[in-house]
Design a protein around this motif. Sequence first.
Motif, short mmCIF file in Angstrom:
data_model
loop_
_atom_site.label_atom_id
_atom_site.label_comp_id
_atom_site.label_asym_id
_atom_site.label_seq_id
_atom_site.Cartn_x
_atom_site.Cartn_y
_atom_site.Cartn_z
N LYS A 83 5.71 12.46 4.13
CA LYS A 83 5.66 12.31 2.67
C LYS A 83 5.10 10.94 2.32
N LEU A 84 5.57 10.36 1.21
CA LEU A 84 5.09 9.05 0.79
C LEU A 84 5.60 7.96 1.73
N ALA A 85 4.78 6.93 1.91
CA ALA A 85 5.16 5.77 2.71
C ALA A 85 4.68 4.51 2.02
N VAL A 108 0.85 -1.19 0.00
CA VAL A 108 0.00 0.00 0.00
C VAL A 108 0.88 1.24 0.00
N VAL A 109 0.83 1.99 -1.08
CA VAL A 109 1.52 3.29 -1.14
C VAL A 109 0.54 4.33 -0.61
N HIS A 110 0.97 5.11 0.36
CA HIS A 110 0.05 6.06 0.98
C HIS A 110 0.80 7.29 1.46
N ASN A 111 0.05 8.33 1.72
CA ASN A 111 0.62 9.51 2.36
C ASN A 111 0.85 9.21 3.83
N LEU A 156 -2.88 5.81 -1.93
CA LEU A 156 -2.65 6.21 -3.31
C LEU A 156 -2.66 5.03 -4.28
N LYS A 157 -2.13 3.89 -3.84
CA LYS A 157 -2.05 2.73 -4.72
C LYS A 157 -1.99 1.47 -3.90
#
Length: 220
Positions: free
Chosen positions: A186-188, A151-154, A213-214
């Motif tokens: 930032k992104l995690a 899981v790409v997330h803020n 995000l993804k």
Amino acid sequence: MKFKSVFDIIGPIMIGPSSSHTAGAARIGRVARSLFGREPKWANISFYGSFAKTYRGHGTDVAIIGGILDFDTFDERIIESIAIAKERGIKLQFIEEDAVPVHPNTARVMIGDENGELELVGISIGGGKVEIIELNGFELKLSGNHPAILVVHNDRFGAIAGVSNVLAKYEINIGHMEVSRKEKGKLALMTIEVDQNIDGQVLLDIEQLPHVLKVTKIVD
């Protein structure tokens, strides 16, 4: 303790002489293919340590390309995988690196096409087992031996709890979970290995969460 049974030590059914150098390499390549989600147009493979010294003789090069072509460890097409890749128009490059790796059987896989790129670092730990230790600059620990969600997330408060609540809702048990970030706020990247297969609705529910995000699924 890396091995759970004698069968883990013996290794999987496979093509090639070495579970570490062929089956493990094939699994590293196949994880890259699974995450990329399609056949790439090019692949640059960097070998480190023992891989760099023996990849031709042990078939590590054909194995990792076979994985990128989505061939399993026992698929006889692995033997001809480089030729098959070239027939399909995939540009290949193999690089022997001098840098000292954290593990002697280390490969960096970079694949891509006109729509995107992916880069990961994998190590073959023996018996055909692997760990993915880096993905697009994020540090992680992914075995590739269990169903997993990436899981790409803020990097925001509540993001991890939201994903955990979705998995609990569907009674999915988490075997391993970690979060990596390049910079605070930032992104995690959330890496979650689970005990059950994951259906599409679970992914949809996670994708709809705030700050996500993804979502990518890896099937064992």
